[in-house]
Design an enzyme around this catalytic site. Structure first.
Site, PDB file in Angstrom:
ATOM      1  N   SER A   1      -9.874   0.221   7.345  1.00 50.05           N
ATOM      2  CA  SER A   1      -9.070   0.340   6.110  1.00 50.05           C
ATOM      3  C   SER A   1      -8.584  -1.159   5.406  1.00 50.05           C
ATOM      4  CB  SER A   1      -7.999   1.208   6.011  1.00 50.05           C
ATOM      5  OG  SER A   1      -8.671   2.633   6.012  1.00 50.05           O
TER       6      SER A   1
ATOM      7  N   SER B   1      -9.300   2.243   3.009  1.00 51.50           N
ATOM      8  CA  SER B   1      -8.215   2.971   2.140  1.00 51.50           C
ATOM      9  C   SER B   1      -7.394   2.070   1.591  1.00 51.50           C
ATOM     10  CB  SER B   1      -7.486   3.831   3.042  1.00 51.50           C
ATOM     11  OG  SER B   1      -6.730   3.327   4.060  1.00 51.50           O
TER      12      SER B   1
ATOM     13  N   LYS C   1       0.932  -1.119   0.003  1.00 47.50           N
ATOM     14  CA  LYS C   1       0.037  -0.122  -0.055  1.00 47.50           C
ATOM     15  C   LYS C   1       0.778   1.346   0.096  1.00 47.50           C
ATOM     16  CE  LYS C   1      -3.628   2.137   2.796  1.00 47.50           C
ATOM     17  NZ  LYS C   1      -4.565   1.908   3.916  1.00 47.50           N
TER      18      LYS C   1
END
Lengths: 446, 446
Positions: A177, A153, A82
């Site tokens: 997330s 996210s 990420k």
């Protein structure tokens, strides 16, 4: 399981690494298979914030050149990271205009160091919302239905694993997330106990909530990672699989249950039925009323106030309004309220551990429903109401896929264990996941 | 206060910045004065891990070129940064052979961003013990007596400010790494409330203890920094100075008091007498017995176990034995013990706040005595027993200098306030510091 080389990308990590260990496949071949999948699918899914084919292949070649006695337990494992997690060889851009430089910040986050030292390669960086804090999504689409969000996210990490572009990805979770994209993309998502894996090199939003998250398509793969990260319980779970017959589950709807929609309500009933059919005991658990206070006590805004001050002073003009509101303390949280939050939450943690320890695991919703439609321009990534409590209580959470929403998109439910029962939770998740995966009603069409 | 340009280095930051604001001194002149001091003294004190004269001057020139309406509140402030805190333009080496590269990790820690955005310049990086974790000191010597330690782990930051080489320095504290060097070097050292300043970009040892520390030679300077970092109390302290007449202090020896030696015992009596002479009320505070448990519950080893795993797997061969012992969990801390530590400590935090809020401040030792002799090869940086409790309780602590040890070396005492009473603590510290500084018995001979 598929064995033809052209289907390499469909293997889970454990199977692929076994082929590499057995000299049936090289790291380069494996990476090439993933790159081919990405090339085919990226125009639709858009999971990647940065991917340098040549650099990925160079890492694979270097691994192939390693003598067998120098190979780590994750030798040849391609991992997506990420884009709020530092990688020394690839840029980290946080989906922020303030970090648009393509020059890497020459530091590996601690988990990336652990992965590399264990033989993994960093395939590329995956999309995120701004600073993993905001809810306006990236361009990433749900691989199972590109008209829908992949969640956030950790949007790109969830989508890339769900789409067979990479077997393993790292996410982060401050609210929901990691778990939400896990549910939306039909994969396993694991948020370990807070601070059981170092968060060094992850963008900070909330020191008390931020946690590294792990994505995989099998529990065996998560086990591989848990071992690499040395997530050791005080008492290791048994070697033999959990028998669901006689296993005990606490079903926790939580007081946000009214937010649950059709898909989650149906999955809930189905999950319960399947566990009972296997001979498990299930009982509804009503958490004491004081747990409802958690929402009021939620300390994120207060922690964001200091976390983003530096960014705010440097480049307020390009920051999301949510970040600005935290630094400006627009929700007018007093320091006394912040401390009340810290202290009351801290007191609830051992209470939740005690409740959870009466069961093999707690079961709780992962999301309000299957992935919502992607609506421009904000591309809202979905509701995290069912995740917040567990994040702030710092307990391990595993999204187990297997169910289908009303539109046929995937949907998971969460298992929860007491803090530092990470390996235990995976052990339970393996047994539960087998049943929900086979009989839950959802199969990936990809 | 000296005004001749040749004595610029002796000014505190507030005075120097006022001269710059009034166009009486340029940033370049100020930096040149500091560099001259450093050049003269560095062969003895050895406070710097990295210092590039030309780069420092380039920053100063850039600041001088800024129009007045674009200047920040810290315009022209040279700051030394402990070498476990990331600076995008200067290498960060953590005093570890594993990070020997001179290439900067191209990221500013959040506090460095805040400082730069406010007009500060990063003069250089100051020495530390390995990862700010170990107790084997760097080559740095105490400026007041080079046969003694400057303390640690923020060795260079404490020494450089104490030696008039820089007005302000950043340190960190996990046990006593900011307060101890503050005491040993005869300067103010401020550990604000945990998480009130972002710790992004500081090497992680313990998420629950690590805190940015601030060094200065006046409380006015710390106030300047506290404002830049937006350390806002719920109720700001009065504008007028605290009158010690009628002010109330709680004297907390703590149960480690038997470790206090001659210098600290004498300072303790003197401090008390001076406060009483000013008309303050002082009373001895015995903390409830449960606070003694804090030492047993100390969670650092457990947190170091995950914090350093990545470094361990990457380069165990060059790590200090203490780091190895944490990762290998040589102290055999169970996860249950770790959680017991977290939870019991969390329960004590509001109790300490309540006790501290009965007083204008608590008074407690900073160190067992003045700086100890520097003994090769380990250069032990001193005992942190008096600091651990306050760090783990996450309260703000201010070392106030003014006393002399048996050899005439400086020695301070700590003031402590409840969490998020940071500005209040500085307000109290200003009044107390005036008295202890004037009448405590120690004056810098430098």
């Amino acid at each position: 399981m598929p064995h033809a080389l052209c289907d390499l990308h469909r293997l889970d990590a454990s199977s692929a690494l076994a082929l590499i260990r057995g000299n049936e496949v090289t790291c380069v071949e494996y990476v090439e298979a993933l790159l081919a999948r990405i090339e085919q699918r990226d125009p639709v899914v858009k999971a990647w914030a940065f991917l340098d084919r040549e650099h990925a292949l160079a890492q694979a070649r270097a691994l192939d050149a390693l003598p067998h006695n120098k190979r780590g337990p994750l030798h040849g494992l391609p991992v997506a990271v990420k884009d709020v997690i530092l990688t020394k060889d690839q840029p980290t851009q946080y989906r922020s205009q303030a970090y648009a430089s393509k020059v890497p910040i020459a530091m590996d986050a601690a988990p990336v160091m652990t992965l590399r030292a264990s033989g993994a390669l960093i395939l590329g960086k995956t999309t995120t919302t701004e600073f993993a804090t905001c809810q306006r999504g990236p361009e990433t689409r749900n691989p199972h239905d590109p008209t829908r969000t992949a969640g956030g996210s950790s949007s790109g990490s969830g989508a890339a694993v769900g789409d067979f572009q990479v077997p393993i990805a790292l996410g982060t979770q401050t609210g929901g997330s990691t778990i939400r994209p896990g549910s939306f993309n039909g994969i396993y998502a694991f948020k370990p106990t807070w601070n059981a894996i170092s968060r060094e090199g992850l963008k900070i939003y909330s020191l008390t909530c931020d946690t590294l998250g792990l994505y995989a398509r099998s529990v065996a793969d998560l086990k591989l990672l848990a071992d690499a990260f040395r997530l050791e319980d005080d008492v290791p779970p048994p070697v033999e699989p959990l028998s669901l017959k006689g296993a005990k589950f606490g079903l926790v709807k939580t007081h946000v249950w009214p937010r649950a929609e059709e898909g989650t309500r149906a999955a809930w009933e189905k999950a319960k039925t399947l566990l009972v059919e296997e001979g498990a005991e299930v009982e509804e658990v009503d958490l004491p009323a004081e747990f409802e206070e958690l929402w009021r006590l939620y300390v994120l805004s207060g922690e964001g106030r200091s976390a983003f001050l530096g960014d705010y002073l440097m480049h307020a003009d390009v920051l999301d309004p949510l970040i600005l509101s935290h630094v400006r303390n627009e929700s007018k949280i007093t320091r006394a309220q912040q401390l009340e939050g810290y202290d009351k939450i801290a007191a609830l943690r051992p209470k939740l551990d005690a409740i959870a320890s009466r069961y093999d695991a707690l079961v709780t919703p992962s999301t309000v429903d299957e992935a919502i439609k992607l609506v421009e321009p904000d591309r809202f990534t979905g509701d995290a109401s069912f995740n917040l409590m567990w994040t702030i209580l710092q307990v391990p959470v595993l999204n187990v896929p297997g169910f289908a929403g009303p539109s046929g998109c995937p949907l998971g439910l969460s298992l929860v264990a007491p803090r530092y029962f990470d390996q235990h939770l995976l052990w339970v998740g393996e047994a539960v996941g087998r049943v929900w995966g086979e009989k839950g009603g959802w199969k990936s069409a990809l």
